[in-house]
Design a protein around this motif. Structure first.
Motif, short mmCIF file in Angstrom:
data_model
loop_
_atom_site.label_atom_id
_atom_site.label_comp_id
_atom_site.label_asym_id
_atom_site.label_seq_id
_atom_site.Cartn_x
_atom_site.Cartn_y
_atom_site.Cartn_z
N GLU A 9 -10.75 3.12 3.10
CA GLU A 9 -9.90 2.71 4.22
C GLU A 9 -9.23 3.92 4.87
N LEU A 10 -8.79 4.88 4.05
CA LEU A 10 -8.14 6.07 4.59
C LEU A 10 -9.13 6.92 5.38
N GLN A 11 -10.36 7.09 4.86
CA GLN A 11 -11.36 7.86 5.58
C GLN A 11 -11.69 7.20 6.92
N LEU A 12 -11.77 5.90 6.90
CA LEU A 12 -12.02 5.13 8.12
C LEU A 12 -10.93 5.40 9.16
N ARG A 13 -9.69 5.35 8.73
CA ARG A 13 -8.56 5.59 9.64
C ARG A 13 -8.61 6.99 10.24
N GLU A 14 -8.87 7.98 9.39
CA GLU A 14 -8.86 9.36 9.89
C GLU A 14 -10.04 9.62 10.82
N ASP A 15 -11.18 8.99 10.55
CA ASP A 15 -12.33 9.14 11.45
C ASP A 15 -12.03 8.55 12.82
N GLY A 35 6.54 -4.72 6.49
CA GLY A 35 7.38 -3.53 6.52
C GLY A 35 6.56 -2.27 6.46
N TYR A 36 7.12 -1.14 6.95
CA TYR A 36 6.38 0.11 6.99
C TYR A 36 7.36 1.29 6.97
N LYS A 37 7.04 2.30 6.15
CA LYS A 37 7.77 3.57 6.12
C LYS A 37 6.75 4.70 6.16
N GLY A 38 6.81 5.53 7.18
CA GLY A 38 5.86 6.62 7.29
C GLY A 38 5.78 7.15 8.70
N THR A 39 4.70 7.87 9.00
CA THR A 39 4.51 8.48 10.31
C THR A 39 4.31 7.43 11.39
N ARG A 57 0.87 -1.17 0.00
CA ARG A 57 0.00 0.00 0.00
C ARG A 57 0.91 1.22 0.00
N THR A 58 0.67 2.19 -0.89
CA THR A 58 1.50 3.38 -0.98
C THR A 58 0.61 4.61 -1.11
N LEU A 59 0.76 5.55 -0.18
CA LEU A 59 0.03 6.82 -0.21
C LEU A 59 1.02 7.95 -0.46
N SER A 60 0.77 8.75 -1.52
CA SER A 60 1.65 9.87 -1.86
C SER A 60 0.80 11.10 -2.14
N LYS A 61 1.44 12.28 -2.18
CA LYS A 61 0.71 13.51 -2.42
C LYS A 61 1.53 14.50 -3.22
N SER A 62 0.82 15.40 -3.93
CA SER A 62 1.41 16.54 -4.62
C SER A 62 0.45 17.70 -4.42
N ILE A 64 -12.25 -8.08 8.17
CA ILE A 64 -11.80 -7.49 9.42
C ILE A 64 -10.46 -6.79 9.20
N PHE A 65 -10.35 -5.57 9.75
CA PHE A 65 -9.12 -4.78 9.70
C PHE A 65 -8.56 -4.64 11.11
N TRP A 66 -7.24 -4.76 11.25
CA TRP A 66 -6.57 -4.46 12.50
C TRP A 66 -5.68 -3.24 12.25
N LEU A 67 -6.03 -2.09 12.81
CA LEU A 67 -5.36 -0.83 12.54
C LEU A 67 -4.49 -0.43 13.73
N ALA A 68 -3.23 -0.09 13.44
CA ALA A 68 -2.26 0.19 14.50
C ALA A 68 -2.08 1.70 14.71
N PRO A 69 -2.54 2.25 15.85
CA PRO A 69 -2.33 3.68 16.13
C PRO A 69 -0.85 4.08 16.08
N LYS A 70 0.05 3.17 16.46
CA LYS A 70 1.48 3.48 16.44
C LYS A 70 1.98 3.77 15.03
N LEU A 71 1.33 3.17 14.02
CA LEU A 71 1.71 3.37 12.62
C LEU A 71 0.69 4.26 11.91
N ASP A 72 0.21 5.28 12.61
CA ASP A 72 -0.75 6.22 12.04
C ASP A 72 -2.02 5.50 11.57
N TYR A 73 -2.40 4.45 12.31
CA TYR A 73 -3.62 3.67 12.04
C TYR A 73 -3.55 2.89 10.72
N ALA A 74 -2.35 2.62 10.23
CA ALA A 74 -2.22 1.76 9.04
C ALA A 74 -2.65 0.34 9.40
N PRO A 75 -3.24 -0.39 8.46
CA PRO A 75 -3.62 -1.78 8.74
C PRO A 75 -2.39 -2.67 8.82
#
Length: 237
Positions: A141-147, A231-235, A51-56, A202-213
């Motif tokens: 999934e992203l909206q769910l995490r942010e909510d 593996g994980y790279k991010g906030t 999963r990769t999230l990027s922005k411009s 079912i999703f298991w979301l980790a607050p330590k990894l910015d709620y990533a699954p």
């Protein structure tokens, strides 16, 4: 079989947002990241996924990609922006899967000005009414995490596929500890309720990894599919 594995895993992802607006705690802002997973079919390791999230600027891109050796692959891409409230505004979504020499495609274009959504699945095209707050199967999934990070889950989420918009319900089912090859994480367990019996995601979301699954499972009768973080790279929090 490989097509069903990749399609279901992609849909599960099937699965934000309080941004850096004035007065908002930066800890709650959506941030780019990359996560890698192994995925399995009926308990057997079948391949890998990312999963990769990027922005411009205010243009965001979220990509899910899975591969089962040389036999099959699938890629989903969601393009979206954020409104002044920090909620997702869907722009487009596409999916491409390949099983040996067979290709399947799906695309969705969101047009809020014309109040329409245009969908295409392989060679068939569809058009239906746009609705405020409609998401695609990936950015939901992203909206769910942010909510979860801010005000909590909504009572329902509007999600579009190539043919229509459906209301889906997510339920928070407490906290669980999940062990992965990347580490052990305290997670929030969220269940997607399906209209069909004997079917659960079912999703298991980790607050330590910015709620990533860190883990995703899908049960459909006697068949099961799953993702587990490698593996994980991010906030991190």
């Amino acid at each position: 079989m490989a097509h069903n594995v990749l399609k279901t895993v992609a849909l599960a992802s099937g699965l934000t947002t309080t941004l850096l607006f004035a007065g908002v705690n930066p800890a709650f802002a959506m941030s780019p990241f990359q996560a890698s997973y192994q995925f399995n079919y009926n308990g057997k390791n079948m391949g890998s996924a990312t999963r990769t999230l990027s922005k411009s600027g205010n243009n965001w891109t979220y990509v899910f990609a899975a591969k089962a050796g040389a036999m099959a692959s699938a890629t989903e891409t969601s393009h979206f922006s954020l409104n002044n409230s920090g909620d997702i505004v869907s722009n487009s979504f596409n999916r491409h899967s390949k099983i040996l020499v067979h290709n399947n495609t799906m695309s969705i274009d969101f047009n809020p000005n014309a109040k329409t959504i245009s969908g295409k699945k392989d060679k068939k095209t569809y058009s239906f009414d746009w609705k405020a707050g409609v998401l695609d199967e990936l950015n939901a999934e992203l909206q769910l995490r942010e909510d979860l990070k801010s005000s909590g889950l909504k009572s329902n989420y509007l999600i579009a596929d190539a043919k229509e918009v459906e209301s889906r319900h997510f339920i928070k089912q407490g906290n669980e500890t999940v062990k992965t090859s990347y580490g052990t994480f305290d997670t929030i367990k969220v269940v997607l309720k399906h209209s069909k019996p004997n079917r659960d995601t079912i999703f298991w979301l980790a607050p330590k990894l910015d709620y990533a699954p860190v883990k995703v499972t899908h049960q459909d009768g006697k068949t099961s599919y799953g993702l587990l973080l490698t593996g994980y790279k991010g906030t991190t929090n």
